[in-house]
Design a protein around this motif. Structure first.
Motif, short mmCIF file in Angstrom:
data_model
loop_
_atom_site.label_atom_id
_atom_site.label_comp_id
_atom_site.label_asym_id
_atom_site.label_seq_id
_atom_site.Cartn_x
_atom_site.Cartn_y
_atom_site.Cartn_z
N ILE A 1 0.86 -1.19 0.00
CA ILE A 1 0.00 0.00 0.00
C ILE A 1 0.89 1.24 0.00
O ILE A 1 1.86 1.31 0.77
CB ILE A 1 -0.92 0.06 1.24
N ALA A 2 0.56 2.21 -0.84
CA ALA A 2 1.24 3.50 -0.82
C ALA A 2 0.21 4.57 -0.49
O ALA A 2 -0.92 4.52 -0.99
CB ALA A 2 1.92 3.80 -2.15
N VAL A 3 0.59 5.52 0.34
CA VAL A 3 -0.30 6.62 0.69
C VAL A 3 0.33 7.89 0.13
O VAL A 3 1.44 8.27 0.50
CB VAL A 3 -0.49 6.73 2.22
N ARG A 4 -0.40 8.53 -0.78
CA ARG A 4 0.15 9.69 -1.48
C ARG A 4 -0.85 10.83 -1.49
O ARG A 4 -2.05 10.63 -1.25
CB ARG A 4 0.49 9.31 -2.93
N ILE A 5 -0.36 11.99 -1.82
CA ILE A 5 -1.21 13.17 -1.97
C ILE A 5 -1.46 13.38 -3.45
O ILE A 5 -0.53 13.43 -4.25
CB ILE A 5 -0.55 14.41 -1.35
N GLY A 6 -2.74 13.48 -3.80
CA GLY A 6 -3.11 13.72 -5.19
C GLY A 6 -3.71 12.50 -5.84
O GLY A 6 -3.64 11.37 -5.33
N ASP A 7 -4.34 12.70 -7.01
CA ASP A 7 -4.91 11.62 -7.80
C ASP A 7 -3.86 11.17 -8.80
O ASP A 7 -3.55 11.89 -9.75
CB ASP A 7 -6.17 12.09 -8.54
N PRO B 1 -9.22 14.78 2.51
CA PRO B 1 -8.73 15.97 1.81
C PRO B 1 -7.52 16.54 2.53
O PRO B 1 -7.31 16.27 3.72
CB PRO B 1 -9.92 16.94 1.88
N VAL B 2 -6.72 17.29 1.82
CA VAL B 2 -5.60 18.01 2.43
C VAL B 2 -6.03 19.46 2.63
O VAL B 2 -6.24 20.19 1.66
CB VAL B 2 -4.34 17.96 1.55
#
Length: 304
Positions: free
Chosen positions: A147-153, A166-167
């Protein structure tokens, strides 16, 4: 009667899909744990229902007809979906175990994921967790990340995704600083304050501070004599009374809870992007991944 015909057709499609792939009724029967005659009868019944021949049969071979080739891929997809239902059901009964690799940026990992892991491990003691924190863009599939947790689509056809939160970007300062210098009521007031800015490690560019003013989002880069390229350093300086700075609320939440920081200009705060969990298609029914996704959703919900 209609239900029986529908069931017979479904059974026939499964037999047809496996026989077409394996090239014989005997191999299909072995794969489906039924008799070759049952496979043959199911396929013959399906051909009668559909009104088209699916196989050309000889004593030595079984070959798809033109009509059979057109239908075979769809039948295989149907069989795959049915088998996956069984895998999902089995996974829901299985206790998460083995190794789980989670990749994330440093702020998300430190402030959200790491605090949630001890309780998660107590819930699933057979699970071993490897948390990897970096601002580097990891290749999830090639590096074996679960699993990777990232910001953005982030679009990747090989990955599944789930929005976590949301950020929200907002300004913050220490109570001591605000008591001494006053509380700004509009972004224009920042000109009279000390500010601390964040510089992106990837580009070397400063964070442009977004504010929502009269329905429009404007961005500014206030002049500053203090800059940091790690958000943890920025919030530490703010808590020490350095001035006003902008950060993500999931980073500042512990400081706000302890009373070390307070929101400033909150009426002008902006939501940017989404925090997203991504995982490979191959981990779709993995019990550990499913459990970890639930843990992540709870961890981010607790930051509201």
């Amino acid at each position: 009667m209609k239900e029986q015909m529908a069931l017979e057709r479904l059974t026939g499609l499964f037999a047809f899909a496996r026989a077409g792939t394996l090239g014989s009724y005997t191999a299909a029967a072995r794969s489906l744990s039924i008799s070759p005659s049952a496979v043959s009868k199911s396929v013959q019944r399906l051909e009668k229902q559909l009104g088209v021949p699916l196989f050309t049969r000889t004593t030595r071979s079984l070959t798809l007809t033109a009509e059979g080739r057109e239908l075979h891929e769809r039948a295989v997809r149907l069989l795959r979906d049915a088998e996956e239902i069984g895998q999902v059901a089995a996974a829901t009964r299985s206790e998460p175990s083995g190794s789980l690799r989670i990749a994330s940026s440093l702020p998300i990992g430190v402030h959200v994921i790491a605090p949630a892991l001890p309780a998660f491990r107590r819930q699933y003691p057979r699970l071993s967790i490897d948390l990897r924190l970096s601002d580097r863009f990891v290749n999830i599939v090639d590096e074996g990340i679960d699993i990777a947790v990232r910001i953005g689509d982030l679009a990747d056809s090989r990955l599944l995704s789930r929005k976590l939160a949301p950020v929200q970007l907002c300004c913050f300062a220490s109570p001591a600083y605000l008591a001494e210098r006053g509380v700004p009521t509009h972004p224009d007031d920042l000109a009279d304050h000390d500010t601390v800015t964040l510089r992106y490690q990837s580009t070397g560019q400063p964070l442009r501070w977004p504010f929502r003013i009269e329905g429009r989002v404007i961005e500014v880069v206030p002049p500053s004599t203090l800059t940091a390229d790690v958000s943890e350093a920025l919030v530490a300086m703010l808590a020490a009374g350095a001035g006003i700075g902008m950060g993500a609320t999931f980073v500042t939440a512990p400081y706000v809870k302890r009373g070390e920081l307070v929101p400033v200009l909150a009426d002008f705060a902006v939501e940017r992007n989404k925090i997203t969990a991504l995982w490979p298609e191959s981990r779709r029914v993995n019990p550990a991944v499913r459990a970890a996704l639930g843990m992540l959703e709870e961890a981010f919900a607790g930051r509201d």
